[in-house]
Design a protein around this motif. Structure first.
Motif, PDB file in Angstrom:
ATOM      1  N   THR A  31       0.845  -1.188   0.000  1.00  0.00           N
ATOM      2  CA  THR A  31       0.000   0.000   0.000  1.00  0.00           C
ATOM      3  C   THR A  31       0.883   1.241   0.000  1.00  0.00           C
ATOM      4  N   ASP A  32       0.243   2.401  -0.103  1.00  0.00           N
ATOM      5  CA  ASP A  32       0.952   3.654   0.123  1.00  0.00           C
ATOM      6  C   ASP A  32       0.924   3.933   1.629  1.00  0.00           C
ATOM      7  N   ASN A  33       1.283   5.135   2.039  1.00  0.00           N
ATOM      8  CA  ASN A  33       1.332   5.432   3.473  1.00  0.00           C
ATOM      9  C   ASN A  33       0.134   6.234   3.972  1.00  0.00           C
ATOM     10  N   ILE A  34      -0.892   6.369   3.149  1.00  0.00           N
ATOM     11  CA  ILE A  34      -2.097   7.094   3.563  1.00  0.00           C
ATOM     12  C   ILE A  34      -2.875   6.226   4.547  1.00  0.00           C
ATOM     13  N   GLY A  35      -3.381   6.855   5.610  1.00  0.00           N
ATOM     14  CA  GLY A  35      -4.119   6.118   6.634  1.00  0.00           C
ATOM     15  C   GLY A  35      -5.413   5.507   6.107  1.00  0.00           C
ATOM     16  N   ILE A  36      -5.924   4.561   6.857  1.00  0.00           N
ATOM     17  CA  ILE A  36      -7.158   3.841   6.510  1.00  0.00           C
ATOM     18  C   ILE A  36      -8.368   4.707   6.850  1.00  0.00           C
ATOM     19  N   GLY A  37      -9.298   4.783   5.915  1.00  0.00           N
ATOM     20  CA  GLY A  37     -10.493   5.600   6.106  1.00  0.00           C
ATOM     21  C   GLY A  37     -11.595   4.869   6.853  1.00  0.00           C
ATOM     22  N   PRO A  38     -12.670   5.591   7.160  1.00  0.00           N
ATOM     23  CA  PRO A  38     -13.762   5.025   7.959  1.00  0.00           C
ATOM     24  C   PRO A  38     -14.492   3.858   7.290  1.00  0.00           C
ATOM     25  N   GLU A  39     -14.607   3.875   5.944  1.00  0.00           N
ATOM     26  CA  GLU A  39     -15.296   2.766   5.264  1.00  0.00           C
ATOM     27  C   GLU A  39     -14.581   1.446   5.498  1.00  0.00           C
ATOM     28  N   LEU A  40     -13.267   1.451   5.316  1.00  0.00           N
ATOM     29  CA  LEU A  40     -12.496   0.222   5.529  1.00  0.00           C
ATOM     30  C   LEU A  40     -12.482  -0.161   7.011  1.00  0.00           C
ATOM     31  N   ARG A  41     -12.447   0.804   7.883  1.00  0.00           N
ATOM     32  CA  ARG A  41     -12.471   0.506   9.328  1.00  0.00           C
ATOM     33  C   ARG A  41     -13.760  -0.234   9.694  1.00  0.00           C
ATOM     34  N   ARG A  42     -14.865   0.152   9.059  1.00  0.00           N
ATOM     35  CA  ARG A  42     -16.144  -0.538   9.318  1.00  0.00           C
ATOM     36  C   ARG A  42     -16.087  -1.990   8.847  1.00  0.00           C
ATOM     37  N   GLU A  43     -15.200  -2.279   7.903  1.00  0.00           N
ATOM     38  CA  GLU A  43     -15.051  -3.653   7.404  1.00  0.00           C
ATOM     39  C   GLU A  43     -13.951  -4.414   8.145  1.00  0.00           C
ATOM     40  N   GLY A  44     -13.447  -3.838   9.236  1.00  0.00           N
ATOM     41  CA  GLY A  44     -12.463  -4.519  10.068  1.00  0.00           C
ATOM     42  C   GLY A  44     -11.022  -4.307   9.659  1.00  0.00           C
ATOM     43  N   ILE A  45     -10.773  -3.375   8.767  1.00  0.00           N
ATOM     44  CA  ILE A  45      -9.405  -3.091   8.332  1.00  0.00           C
ATOM     45  C   ILE A  45      -8.963  -1.803   9.007  1.00  0.00           C
ATOM     46  N   GLY A  53       1.079  -9.822   3.397  1.00  0.00           N
ATOM     47  CA  GLY A  53       0.774  -8.402   3.443  1.00  0.00           C
ATOM     48  C   GLY A  53       2.035  -7.661   3.852  1.00  0.00           C
ATOM     49  N   MET A  54       2.385  -6.641   3.094  1.00  0.00           N
ATOM     50  CA  MET A  54       3.605  -5.882   3.358  1.00  0.00           C
ATOM     51  C   MET A  54       3.301  -4.457   3.809  1.00  0.00           C
ATOM     52  N   GLY A  55       2.025  -4.057   3.740  1.00  0.00           N
ATOM     53  CA  GLY A  55       1.661  -2.702   4.141  1.00  0.00           C
ATOM     54  C   GLY A  55       2.382  -1.669   3.313  1.00  0.00           C
ATOM     55  N   GLU A  56       2.884  -0.652   3.993  1.00  0.00           N
ATOM     56  CA  GLU A  56       3.557   0.448   3.302  1.00  0.00           C
ATOM     57  C   GLU A  56       5.072   0.280   3.260  1.00  0.00           C
ATOM     58  N   THR A  57       5.576  -0.917   3.617  1.00  0.00           N
ATOM     59  CA  THR A  57       7.020  -1.159   3.581  1.00  0.00           C
ATOM     60  C   THR A  57       7.510  -1.269   2.148  1.00  0.00           C
ATOM     61  N   ASN A  58       8.765  -1.060   1.949  1.00  0.00           N
ATOM     62  CA  ASN A  58       9.432  -1.205   0.647  1.00  0.00           C
ATOM     63  C   ASN A  58       8.778  -0.389  -0.474  1.00  0.00           C
ATOM     64  N   PRO A  59       8.589   0.910  -0.258  1.00  0.00           N
ATOM     65  CA  PRO A  59       8.015   1.711  -1.348  1.00  0.00           C
ATOM     66  C   PRO A  59       8.961   1.743  -2.539  1.00  0.00           C
ATOM     67  N   VAL A  60       8.396   1.792  -3.736  1.00  0.00           N
ATOM     68  CA  VAL A  60       9.200   1.877  -4.949  1.00  0.00           C
ATOM     69  C   VAL A  60       9.276   3.315  -5.458  1.00  0.00           C
ATOM     70  N   ALA A  61       8.518   4.209  -4.832  1.00  0.00           N
ATOM     71  CA  ALA A  61       8.502   5.619  -5.200  1.00  0.00           C
ATOM     72  C   ALA A  61       8.173   6.435  -3.941  1.00  0.00           C
ATOM     73  N   SER A  62       8.316   7.731  -4.048  1.00  0.00           N
ATOM     74  CA  SER A  62       8.021   8.612  -2.919  1.00  0.00           C
ATOM     75  C   SER A  62       6.515   8.642  -2.663  1.00  0.00           C
ATOM     76  N   ASN A  63       6.147   8.613  -1.404  1.00  0.00           N
ATOM     77  CA  ASN A  63       4.736   8.723  -1.037  1.00  0.00           C
ATOM     78  C   ASN A  63       4.285  10.182  -0.955  1.00  0.00           C
ATOM     79  N   SER A  64       5.141  11.115  -1.346  1.00  0.00           N
ATOM     80  CA  SER A  64       4.799  12.534  -1.231  1.00  0.00           C
ATOM     81  C   SER A  64       4.025  13.065  -2.437  1.00  0.00           C
ATOM     82  N   THR A  65       3.867  12.232  -3.487  1.00  0.00           N
ATOM     83  CA  THR A  65       3.095  12.657  -4.656  1.00  0.00           C
ATOM     84  C   THR A  65       2.029  11.610  -4.977  1.00  0.00           C
ATOM     85  N   PRO A  66       0.935  12.033  -5.616  1.00  0.00           N
ATOM     86  CA  PRO A  66      -0.096  11.057  -6.014  1.00  0.00           C
ATOM     87  C   PRO A  66       0.455   9.957  -6.918  1.00  0.00           C
TER      88      PRO A  66
END
Length: 179
Positions: free
Chosen positions: A102-116, A148-161
């Motif tokens: 994944t990128d490093n953006i936090g999990i939103g409320p919709e996914l939290r309701r699904e247990g993520i 699942g690797m989460g936001e580890t090992n990014p291949v690019a900067s998370n500072s841009t879309p």
């Protein structure tokens, strides 16, 4: 005595790693054949296939497989993953590891309701869904695993879309002789 056991253990791990790193010509040829099959199957798709020493890595952008911010496979995923299944179902000795990122953006409320609640959870669910799909298509469940690797090992900067989009991916790694 404890130190010598640790040194002996470290030496055995190193030796095992060196022996494992040696790739026979036959293994290379089998992986090369899988590489060629996958290259032909994915011409023009947003899928990158790289052949490394002793393994193949197939990288698929998450937007191809999942709705934005989701973890359930979309309709395009069937087309993309179905191309991979024939090559993978022929393996008897090659491990298939599916890694979700994944990128490093936090999990939103919709996914939290699904247990993520974390990016690690999201990446794990994505990898699990890809594995489940491939097993249903005939890939040997004893040879495939999800990580699942989460936001580890990014291949690019998370500072841009664009960078974040590159970091949201699934990697399918084939490790072994290619048969």
């Amino acid at each position: 005595m404890f130190l010598s056991k640790r040194i002996l253990f470290a030496a055995s791990v190193l030796l095992t790693g060196l022996l494992t790193a040696c790739v026979t010509q036959q293994s290379y040829n089998n992986l090369d054949q899988a590489y060629s099959q996958l290259q032909q199957a994915y011409q023009g798709d947003e899928v990158e296939i790289r052949q490394l020493q002793g393994e193949l890595k197939i990288t698929i952008k998450d937007k191809i497989l999942f709705p934005e911010g989701g973890f359930k496979l979309n309709a395009k995923a069937d087309q993309v993953l179905a191309k991979m299944a024939p090559t993978l179902t022929g393996f008897k000795n090659t491990k298939v590891v599916v890694r979700g990122y994944t990128d490093n953006i936090g999990i939103g409320p919709e996914l939290r309701r699904e247990g993520i609640s974390t990016n690690f959870d999201l990446s794990s669910r994505r990898a699990d869904n890809v594995v489940d799909y491939l097993v249903r298509k005939g890939v040997d469940q004893n040879l495939i695993s999800a990580q699942g690797m989460g936001e580890t090992n990014p291949v690019a900067s998370n500072s841009t879309p664009d960078g974040r989009a590159q970091n949201r991916r699934i990697e399918v790694i084939l490790v072994g002789p290619g048969n």
